[in-house]
Enzyme design. Sequence first.
Site, PDB file in Angstrom:
ATOM      1  N   ASP A 513      96.268  10.259   9.917  1.00 46.13           N
ATOM      2  CA  ASP A 513      96.289  11.667  10.313  1.00 46.13           C
ATOM      3  C   ASP A 513      95.653  11.776  11.705  1.00 46.13           C
ATOM      4  O   ASP A 513      94.454  11.538  11.862  1.00 46.13           O
ATOM      5  CB  ASP A 513      95.488  12.469   9.275  1.00 46.13           C
ATOM      6  CG  ASP A 513      95.524  13.965   9.537  1.00 46.13           C
ATOM      7  OD1 ASP A 513      95.732  14.361  10.692  1.00 46.13           O
ATOM      8  OD2 ASP A 513      95.318  14.726   8.571  1.00 46.13           O
ATOM      9  N   HIS A 514      96.466  12.134  12.680  1.00 44.00           N
ATOM     10  CA  HIS A 514      95.989  12.129  14.070  1.00 44.00           C
ATOM     11  C   HIS A 514      94.917  13.188  14.325  1.00 44.00           C
ATOM     12  O   HIS A 514      94.187  13.132  15.314  1.00 44.00           O
ATOM     13  CB  HIS A 514      97.177  12.347  15.021  1.00 44.00           C
ATOM     14  CG  HIS A 514      97.029  11.613  16.314  1.00 44.00           C
ATOM     15  ND1 HIS A 514      95.859  11.607  17.041  1.00 44.00           N
ATOM     16  CD2 HIS A 514      97.896  10.842  17.002  1.00 44.00           C
ATOM     17  CE1 HIS A 514      96.033  10.879  18.120  1.00 44.00           C
ATOM     18  NE2 HIS A 514      97.249  10.391  18.124  1.00 44.00           N
TER      19      HIS A 514
END
Length: 541
Positions: A513-514
């Site tokens: 998850d950036h």
Amino acid sequence: MSQIIEVKVPDIGDFESVPVIELYVKVGDSIKLDDAICTLESDKATMDVPSTAAGVVTEVLVSLGSKVGEGALLIKVEAGGAAAAPAPAAQAAAPAAAPTPVAAAPAAGGGVVEVKVPDIGDFAEVPVIELYVKVGDSIKVDDAIATLESDKATMDVPSTVSGVIKEVLVQLGSKVGEGTVLIKVETGASASVAAPVAQAPAPAAAPAAISAPVSASTATNAPVAVAPGLPAGSKVHASPSVRAYARELGVDLSKVAATGPKNRIVKEDLTKYVKGVMSGAISGPVASATGGVVGGGVLDLLPWPKVNFEKFGEIEVKPLSRIKKISGQNLSRNWVMIPAVTYHEDADITDLEAFRVQLNKENEKSGNKLTMLAFLIKACVKAMQRYPEFNSSLDGDNLVMKKYFNIGFAADTPNGLVVPVIKNAEKKGVFEIAKESGELAKQARDGKLKPADMSGACFTISSLGGIGGTYFAPIVNAPEVAILGVNKSALKPVWDGKQFVPRLTLPLSLTADHRVIDGALATRFNVYVAELLADMRRMIV
Ligand code: CAO
């Protein structure tokens, strides 16, 4: 000595007949300078009109729904002896986001004019979250320059001049306050410069702000990241926080059904909309969930295609299993809502595989077979200990850091995918993990897993190694922030500095998850997992 002061609609740009959608005052109310009198809403913006007088309201000359334009009389105020009406030029329309901007002072005539952040209320260090201009752009009065976002409000700063941009003095993330110079504009002899009061209110829902999804990946992959072809924000009533949330999700608020008071979109409406889109992505009713097909922009949602398959040949309809329905919804939500990136790495497991085979030979009689999955779980735990962000979950604006290490693993079953969880893997050895994962995988296939067996995971491993494949892009299992995909190991020629040697190579695919894990961190994690698998002695250092 008291005096009756008329408070009128200030210059609100090119809008002539704008409805009053909120009215905050009544006869007898005491009102202070800058208190909001009402909210007006045009096609493009929602703006509060602040009072230019302090005193007691003696007359209210508009009601909800009244259409007003510049100069329309809103209220009459009986000002006390001390209360003074500011000069008309000091009138300013407030944006939906409460602060009351006034025009940045433009220079008269041609030349280079600085456009500054207007009065944005009590906010001092507000980040620029969107920047719409660059050097060389032509800009007109009221064109949005940037969006600022404080704790409480999101506001666009419009240009007060027309001309060509010579300099942009801020960038994304710059912290600004009243008076910060944003851009310098060459106005030219014929270019118009807005009078100080001519500034249009900063719309919280300017099309540019809404149509810019958080990231390219969201825009291209996520069905809710709809960039409206319509003027976004038209007839939208929502608080700045809901608008900010919508922008984060890439949702066009004009497509969300409002259930709040006075037709306002509340957070729950947004959640419901996103859920609707997600279920639509699987089962079809997107149109009803979103209120119909709109726009015509390439990213607008379309209803799920309805095809009469029988027209083309024989078919059989099979209902989805319960597991597939549940996991489908979860997967869709995670795919849509998580700006995820997948990173690939190769691990040299030549020595590890030899070690595993040897241990299995030594323990043949025990019947407890060591699996690659067990080593992967241990390696991931070790890497999560080194990089704790991998053992976290987003909770609003907080990151919940976990001190326990529960590792889920995707298990393929006849009814669909389930994810049993090895609890406290940091405290278990590879044999124990192999035994437990084997038992859990069997229970999964037999449909005997209990909810507790599938809950509490911090991180997931999805191993397709027994099947094949080279690389893939697993979907993060929210609220976890990362997942490791593993494919089948293969002998590959690896250059050792002198020659190519055959090495057993395991392909790793880490999706993260950036919002929590950036590329550098993800790659470090991946490299470290590969190092651990290449040389398990590193597990003890
Ligand atoms: N490379 C090469 N061979 C591998 C391997 C790898 N990465 N991983 C496993 N193998 C081998 C095993 O050694 C085993 O070989 P032997 O029978 O000769 O010992 C064989 O493949 C089968 O292994 P397995 O898959 O049954 O066992 P596992 O412990 O590796 O995996 C489990 C267990 C539950 C993860 C697996 O059965 C499974 O369900 N995998 C599918 C997961 C899945 O569907 N993921 C996708 C999710 S997204 O849609």
